[in-house]
Design an enzyme around this catalytic site. Structure first.
Site, PDB file in Angstrom:
ATOM      1  N   GLU A 126      -7.915  35.250  37.100  1.00 50.32           N
ATOM      2  CA  GLU A 126      -7.360  33.898  36.970  1.00 50.32           C
ATOM      3  C   GLU A 126      -8.448  32.828  36.943  1.00 50.32           C
ATOM      4  O   GLU A 126      -8.170  31.645  37.157  1.00 50.32           O
ATOM      5  CB  GLU A 126      -6.389  33.608  38.113  1.00 50.32           C
ATOM      6  N   HIS A 149       1.197  34.230  45.125  1.00 45.66           N
ATOM      7  CA  HIS A 149       2.452  34.720  44.557  1.00 45.66           C
ATOM      8  C   HIS A 149       3.548  34.625  45.619  1.00 45.66           C
ATOM      9  O   HIS A 149       4.366  35.533  45.759  1.00 45.66           O
ATOM     10  CB  HIS A 149       2.303  36.166  44.084  1.00 45.66           C
ATOM     11  N   HIS A 159       5.676  33.368  38.303  1.00 45.86           N
ATOM     12  CA  HIS A 159       4.305  33.755  38.660  1.00 45.86           C
ATOM     13  C   HIS A 159       3.952  33.389  40.100  1.00 45.86           C
ATOM     14  O   HIS A 159       3.663  34.265  40.895  1.00 45.86           O
ATOM     15  CB  HIS A 159       3.330  33.089  37.675  1.00 45.86           C
TER      16      HIS A 159
END
Length: 243
Positions: free
Chosen positions: A104, A124, A184
């Site tokens: 990420e 998350h 997400h």
């Protein structure tokens, strides 16, 4: 200092006087970076122990000068050691360590390039992720939305690690310090790791609160108005200890 070249850095007890500038910059870790890495690892572990991520599903970063320290990809946080320092420059080139940075990385770098943030936390978290699948903006269920700059938006879905996701996130973060990522999770930023983490925890709590309130059959939760939220934002500017 951020402008120092690699061959001007204090490499501490790292040996090998014959190293060239690039090698010195890659392997030498300054004291400030070592301390920041220690704090980063502690924050990453906290996301697991407090239930915001499972395994290695989130990531954390902190900026030191023009170097961004990040959690590496796929390494359990309880296994990270001082020698595992992983860092990149603002263009994403690895300058510290040998472990592959988080997938990420585009999101983290996008935040640093466009804001004054010094730390980023991505999780998350269960309740926040659930809310991201239901609405395009978290309803104003609590005044702590003001601490994130206003109503929390949901960034449209895009594949993890993609430039598209990073771009979607930036739009949702405009004038905010946190947002939800559809299907997400969450991302927040702050001036310190503690502040970025606290904003993540607050966001997850607000999402849990909204889901709890909306689960009562036959009733709908009362929501705050934008004027009420603006009043809280004014109050928060003077919140806490002075001096």
């Amino acid at each position: 200092m951020a402008e120092q070249r690699g061959d001007e850095r204090d490499t501490g007890d790292v040996g090998g006087g014959g190293q060239n500038a690039g090698e010195s910059r890659r392997s030498g870790v300054r004291a400030e970076e070592a301390r920041a890495w220690e704090d980063l690892v502690a924050t990453a572990r906290r996301t697991v122990t407090e239930g915001l991520v499972v395994g290695t599903s989130g990531n954390v970063s902190v900026r030191v000068g023009d170097t961004v320290l990040v959690t590496p990809s796929g390494v359990p946080y309880d296994r990270l050691a001082p020698d595992d320092v992983t860092g990149v420059d603002l263009d994403g080139r690895q300058v510290l360590g040998t472990l592959v940075p988080t997938s990420e990385l585009p999101m983290h770098l996008a935040v640093y390039r466009t804001t004054g943030a010094r730390a980023v936390v991505h999780t998350h978290a269960v309740h926040a992720t659930a809310v991201s699948t239901l609405v395009s903006e978290l309803p104003l269920i609590h005044y702590m939305a003001a601490a994130l700059g206003g109503p929390v938006r949901v960034a449209p879905y895009a594949t993890y690690g993609s430039d598209e996701l990073a771009e979607n996130m930036l739009h949702a973060l405009a004038d905010r310090s946190g947002c939800l990522l559809r299907n997400h999770g969450t991302i927040t930023h702050g001036a310190t790791l503690d502040q970025a983490y606290d904003r993540t925890a607050q966001l997850e709590w607000m999402c849990r609160l909204w889901l709890t309130a909306t689960s009562v059959p036959g009733l709908s939760p009362s929501l705050l108005s934008t004027d009420q939220l603006a009043e809280v934002q004014d109050r928060l500017r003077g919140y806490g200890q002075r001096g």
